[in-house]
Design a protein around this motif. Structure first.
Motif, short mmCIF file in Angstrom:
data_model
loop_
_atom_site.label_atom_id
_atom_site.label_comp_id
_atom_site.label_asym_id
_atom_site.label_seq_id
_atom_site.Cartn_x
_atom_site.Cartn_y
_atom_site.Cartn_z
N TYR A 41 0.85 -1.19 0.00
CA TYR A 41 0.00 0.00 0.00
C TYR A 41 0.88 1.24 0.00
O TYR A 41 1.75 1.41 0.85
CB TYR A 41 -0.89 0.01 1.25
CG TYR A 41 -1.92 1.10 1.24
CD1 TYR A 41 -3.22 0.82 0.85
CD2 TYR A 41 -1.58 2.39 1.61
CE1 TYR A 41 -4.17 1.82 0.84
CE2 TYR A 41 -2.53 3.39 1.60
CZ TYR A 41 -3.82 3.10 1.22
OH TYR A 41 -4.75 4.09 1.21
N ARG A 211 -11.35 0.37 0.18
CA ARG A 211 -10.91 0.05 1.52
C ARG A 211 -10.70 -1.45 1.73
O ARG A 211 -9.70 -1.88 2.29
CB ARG A 211 -11.93 0.57 2.56
CG ARG A 211 -11.45 0.36 3.99
CD ARG A 211 -12.55 0.67 4.99
NE ARG A 211 -13.66 -0.27 4.90
CZ ARG A 211 -13.65 -1.50 5.42
NH1 ARG A 211 -12.56 -1.96 6.02
NH2 ARG A 211 -14.70 -2.29 5.31
N SER A 214 -7.79 -2.94 -0.48
CA SER A 214 -6.46 -2.49 -0.05
C SER A 214 -6.17 -2.86 1.40
O SER A 214 -5.16 -2.44 1.96
CB SER A 214 -6.34 -0.97 -0.22
OG SER A 214 -7.30 -0.29 0.59
N SER A 216 -7.58 -1.95 4.17
CA SER A 216 -7.52 -0.76 5.02
C SER A 216 -8.67 -0.77 6.01
O SER A 216 -9.76 -1.26 5.71
CB SER A 216 -7.61 0.50 4.16
OG SER A 216 -6.59 0.54 3.20
N HIS A 275 1.63 0.68 9.72
CA HIS A 275 0.27 0.55 9.19
C HIS A 275 0.21 0.96 7.72
O HIS A 275 -0.48 0.32 6.92
CB HIS A 275 -0.69 1.43 10.01
CG HIS A 275 -1.21 0.76 11.24
ND1 HIS A 275 -2.43 0.12 11.28
CD2 HIS A 275 -0.68 0.62 12.47
CE1 HIS A 275 -2.62 -0.38 12.49
NE2 HIS A 275 -1.57 -0.09 13.23
N GLU A 276 0.92 2.01 7.35
CA GLU A 276 0.83 2.51 5.98
C GLU A 276 1.37 1.51 4.97
O GLU A 276 0.85 1.38 3.86
CB GLU A 276 1.59 3.83 5.85
CG GLU A 276 1.28 4.62 4.59
CD GLU A 276 -0.11 5.23 4.59
OE1 GLU A 276 -0.67 5.45 3.49
OE2 GLU A 276 -0.65 5.50 5.68
N ASN A 282 -6.00 -6.10 8.15
CA ASN A 282 -6.55 -4.76 8.03
C ASN A 282 -5.72 -3.77 8.84
O ASN A 282 -5.40 -4.02 10.00
CB ASN A 282 -8.01 -4.75 8.52
CG ASN A 282 -8.93 -5.50 7.57
OD1 ASN A 282 -8.80 -5.40 6.36
ND2 ASN A 282 -9.84 -6.29 8.12
N HIS A 284 -4.84 0.64 9.54
CA HIS A 284 -5.17 2.04 9.32
C HIS A 284 -4.17 2.63 8.33
O HIS A 284 -3.00 2.24 8.32
CB HIS A 284 -5.10 2.81 10.64
CG HIS A 284 -6.10 2.37 11.66
ND1 HIS A 284 -7.44 2.23 11.38
CD2 HIS A 284 -5.97 2.04 12.97
CE1 HIS A 284 -8.09 1.85 12.46
NE2 HIS A 284 -7.21 1.70 13.44
N ARG A 285 -4.64 3.59 7.55
CA ARG A 285 -3.76 4.30 6.62
C ARG A 285 -3.65 5.74 7.09
O ARG A 285 -4.18 6.67 6.49
CB ARG A 285 -4.31 4.21 5.19
CG ARG A 285 -4.61 2.79 4.73
CD ARG A 285 -3.41 1.86 4.79
NE ARG A 285 -3.73 0.52 4.32
CZ ARG A 285 -2.87 -0.48 4.23
NH1 ARG A 285 -1.62 -0.31 4.61
NH2 ARG A 285 -3.24 -1.67 3.79
#
Length: 310
Positions: A41, A211, A214, A216, A275-276, A282, A284-285
């Motif tokens: 991601y 979401r 990806s 997310s 996270h990114e 799953n 967080h972005r």
């Protein structure tokens, strides 16, 4: 003599085959690594190569999308000026508490406390946005989050419809309903399933990323910012770092706890970067979300303090 030459020839032949296999395996590994990297991601500025159609978030405002846990209350909160206080440790030492309390509405997230931190984060709370994963931490401290005789806060809970939805009547729903009945000064709402889907589609529209595909998971900050834009004419955000704060490859040398009330907790930038870039499960972005917030700032009268965004 001929036997010796034959043996040497066979040895050379084996070396050639071994070298060819080694080169082939190296190419396969490099090819596989490139494929993996393509799937990692990447933040918004890398993921999107076309112009994004702006979303008018003010059209989201209104009574739809929020269901009371008890009674027939409606989500009618509207504020001229809002202070959105994040849970970041960047608020520590800011001495912004008095300024925060002067805002018409003060918005907080999850179980971020005020007791003991009033000088930096203030004491007033008008709205608290709480994720399903933080419900028990909020309920366990009623004197801090629920029973405040000097205020009548609004709490918006978000989470999977099968846990938070009125129709499903899951464990969390029943718990919050009991709490809402006990503390009548509060107004507790859940976000409907249809509006949860709208939050997903908004993320897709604003980032170019689906979401679910990806992997997310929207953060409470995402929900809080969108809700604040709905309710507030102007927003001042305290403690949120800009999207480029953590750098591309490594965090800053100075460690900053992810939460101001958990000094021994994980480092903020390490958490953001992990996270990114994560591909499995799953995540967080955070950085991508902040890139979106930076674009929204120009459109919805949003400013950032401690640190100030340039």
């Amino acid at each position: 003599m001929g036997l010796k030459l034959s043996a040497k020839g066979q040895q050379s032949h084996r070396l050639v085959i071994f070298a060819a296999i080694f080169v082939l395996m190296t190419l396969l590994i490099l090819y596989g690594s490139n494929n993996v990297n393509d799937n990692i991601y990447s933040p918004l500025h890398l993921a999107i190569n076309k112009a994004i159609k702006a979303t008018d978030l003010k059209k989201w405002s209104g009574k739809d999308g929020y269901v009371p846990f008890h009674g027939n209350k409606t989500m009618s909160l509207h504020c001229g000026s809002c202070a959105l206080v994040t849970s970041s440790s960047h608020v520590l030492g800011s001495r912004a508490g008095a300024e925060i309390d002067q805002a018409q509405c003060v918005i907080r997230m999850n179980d971020a406390p005020t007791l003991g931190f009033e000088a930096d984060v203030g004491n007033q709370t008008s709205l608290r946005v709480v994720a399903h994963s933080s419900v028990f931490r909020v309920v366990r401290r009623p004197s801090e989050f629920l029973h405040r005789p000097d205020s009548s806060p609004v709490i918006i809970f978000w989470g999977p419809p099968n846990k938070m939805g009125k129709d499903a009547k899951g464990t969390l729903y029943r718990l919050i309903q009991r709490v809402s009945t006990t503390y009548s000064n509060m107004s507790c709402f859940s976000i409907t399933a249809s509006k949860m889907r709208r939050f997903d589609s908004l993320f897709h529209r604003e980032t170019g990323r689906d979401r679910q595909k990806s992997h997310s998971w929207l953060s409470t900050g995402w929900f809080t910012m969108v809700i604040a834009i709905e309710l507030c004419d102007s927003i001042k955000v305290y403690g949120m770092v800009p999207p480029n704060h953590c750098g591309k490859f490594k965090p800053p040398a100075k460690k900053m706890p992810y939460h101001y009330y958990k000094p021994r907790g994980p480092d903020e930038c390490v958490t953001y970067l992990q996270h990114e870039g994560a591909r499995r499960g799953n995540h967080h972005r955070f950085i991508t979300e902040k890139q979106v917030f930076g674009r929204w700032a120009k459109q919805y009268n949003i400013t950032f303090s401690h640190p100030k965004w340039v």
